[in-house]
Design a protein around this motif. Structure first.
Motif, short mmCIF file in Angstrom:
data_model
loop_
_atom_site.label_atom_id
_atom_site.label_comp_id
_atom_site.label_asym_id
_atom_site.label_seq_id
_atom_site.Cartn_x
_atom_site.Cartn_y
_atom_site.Cartn_z
N LEU A 1 -9.85 -44.62 -2.19
CA LEU A 1 -8.73 -44.39 -3.11
C LEU A 1 -8.67 -45.59 -4.04
O LEU A 1 -8.28 -46.69 -3.64
N GLN A 2 -9.12 -45.37 -5.26
CA GLN A 2 -9.04 -46.41 -6.29
C GLN A 2 -7.66 -46.34 -6.94
O GLN A 2 -7.29 -45.28 -7.47
N MET A 3 -6.93 -47.42 -6.88
CA MET A 3 -5.56 -47.45 -7.38
C MET A 3 -5.47 -48.47 -8.53
O MET A 3 -5.69 -49.67 -8.31
N ASN A 4 -5.16 -47.99 -9.71
CA ASN A 4 -5.04 -48.84 -10.89
C ASN A 4 -3.61 -48.80 -11.41
O ASN A 4 -2.82 -47.92 -11.05
N SER A 5 -3.29 -49.73 -12.27
CA SER A 5 -1.96 -49.80 -12.90
C SER A 5 -0.86 -49.70 -11.85
O SER A 5 0.09 -48.92 -12.00
N LEU A 6 -1.00 -50.48 -10.83
CA LEU A 6 -0.07 -50.40 -9.70
C LEU A 6 1.33 -50.85 -10.10
O LEU A 6 1.52 -51.75 -10.93
N LYS A 7 2.31 -50.19 -9.48
CA LYS A 7 3.72 -50.44 -9.76
C LYS A 7 4.43 -50.85 -8.47
O LYS A 7 3.97 -50.49 -7.37
N PRO A 8 5.56 -51.53 -8.58
CA PRO A 8 6.30 -51.87 -7.36
C PRO A 8 6.63 -50.63 -6.51
O PRO A 8 6.67 -50.72 -5.28
N GLY A 9 6.84 -49.50 -7.15
CA GLY A 9 7.14 -48.27 -6.42
C GLY A 9 5.97 -47.75 -5.59
O GLY A 9 6.15 -46.83 -4.78
N ASP A 10 4.77 -48.30 -5.78
CA ASP A 10 3.62 -47.91 -4.96
C ASP A 10 3.58 -48.67 -3.63
O ASP A 10 2.72 -48.39 -2.79
N THR A 11 4.48 -49.62 -3.46
CA THR A 11 4.51 -50.39 -2.22
C THR A 11 4.79 -49.48 -1.03
O THR A 11 5.77 -48.74 -1.01
N ALA A 12 3.91 -49.54 -0.04
CA ALA A 12 4.03 -48.67 1.14
C ALA A 12 2.89 -48.98 2.09
O ALA A 12 1.95 -49.71 1.74
N ILE A 13 2.98 -48.39 3.27
CA ILE A 13 1.81 -48.34 4.15
C ILE A 13 1.05 -47.07 3.78
O ILE A 13 1.63 -45.98 3.69
N TYR A 14 -0.24 -47.23 3.55
CA TYR A 14 -1.10 -46.12 3.17
C TYR A 14 -1.94 -45.68 4.37
O TYR A 14 -2.56 -46.52 5.04
N TYR A 15 -1.93 -44.38 4.60
CA TYR A 15 -2.65 -43.78 5.72
C TYR A 15 -3.66 -42.76 5.20
O TYR A 15 -3.36 -42.02 4.25
N CYS A 16 -4.80 -42.68 5.86
CA CYS A 16 -5.68 -41.53 5.62
C CYS A 16 -5.62 -40.64 6.84
O CYS A 16 -5.31 -41.09 7.96
N ALA A 17 -5.88 -39.36 6.62
CA ALA A 17 -5.75 -38.38 7.68
C ALA A 17 -6.78 -37.27 7.51
O ALA A 17 -7.11 -36.90 6.38
N LYS A 18 -7.21 -36.73 8.63
CA LYS A 18 -8.17 -35.62 8.64
C LYS A 18 -7.39 -34.32 8.67
O LYS A 18 -6.47 -34.13 9.48
N ALA A 19 -7.76 -33.39 7.80
CA ALA A 19 -7.09 -32.09 7.77
C ALA A 19 -7.39 -31.31 9.04
O ALA A 19 -8.49 -31.36 9.58
N GLY A 20 -6.36 -30.58 9.50
CA GLY A 20 -6.53 -29.70 10.63
C GLY A 20 -6.75 -28.28 10.14
O GLY A 20 -7.67 -28.00 9.40
N ASP A 21 -5.82 -27.37 10.50
CA ASP A 21 -5.94 -25.99 10.06
C ASP A 21 -5.66 -25.82 8.57
O ASP A 21 -6.16 -24.89 7.94
N GLY A 22 -4.81 -26.67 8.04
CA GLY A 22 -4.50 -26.61 6.62
C GLY A 22 -4.96 -27.87 5.93
O GLY A 22 -5.52 -28.76 6.56
N ALA A 23 -4.74 -27.95 4.64
CA ALA A 23 -5.13 -29.14 3.89
C ALA A 23 -4.27 -29.26 2.64
O ALA A 23 -4.79 -29.45 1.54
N GLY A 24 -2.98 -29.19 2.86
CA GLY A 24 -2.06 -29.31 1.74
C GLY A 24 -1.34 -30.63 1.76
O GLY A 24 -1.85 -31.63 2.28
N TRP A 25 -0.11 -30.63 1.27
CA TRP A 25 0.66 -31.85 1.16
C TRP A 25 1.54 -32.14 2.37
O TRP A 25 2.16 -33.20 2.45
N ASP A 26 1.60 -31.21 3.31
CA ASP A 26 2.43 -31.39 4.49
C ASP A 26 1.69 -32.23 5.53
O ASP A 26 0.62 -31.83 5.99
#
Length: 122
Positions: free
Chosen positions: A80-105
């Motif tokens: 994940l290339q992240m450019n033009s970062l903003k204070p609102g991007d502050t967070a813990i970032y996780y990656c995850a493997k899709a199971g039965d679905g692969a949406g935003w949930d």
């Protein structure tokens, strides 16, 4: 066993860049979608970007045009290339493997990494 290991987080100033990596093992990597999610203090986990096995990519509106997701199936790694970062991007970032679905949930993802902290501050 399935493992996902994030790296690349850190402290950067607003306007800066970071590249996160998600190294995967224990499953047939190129068969599955991988998602990047983030969680800020006091907020729910939210989807940031998805990449399907086909290579199709999707972005949350808040990061569109600033973040780029990619995958290297030979290395079992998603970036994940992240450019033009903003204070609102502050967070813990996780990656995850899709199971039965692969949406935003997040509930559609069955294995998660431990997360990497991203802090945007001057």
């Amino acid at each position: 066993q399935v493992q996902l290991v994030e790296s690349g987080g850190g402290l950067v100033q607003p306007g800066g860049s970071l590249r996160l990596s998600c190294a995967a093992s224990g499953f047939t990597f190129d068969y599955y979608a991988i998602g990047w999610f983030r969680q800020a203090p006091g907020k729910e986990r939210e989807g940031v970007s998805l990449i399907y096995s086909s290579g199709s990519t999707f972005y949350a509106d808040s990061v569109k045009g600033r973040f780029t997701i990619s995958r290297d199936n030979a290395k079992n790694t998603v970036y994940l290339q992240m450019n033009s970062l903003k204070p609102g991007d502050t967070a813990i970032y996780y990656c995850a493997k899709a199971g039965d679905g692969a949406g935003w949930d997040p509930a559609e993802y069955d294995f998660w990494g431990q997360g990497t902290q991203v802090t945007i501050s001057s």
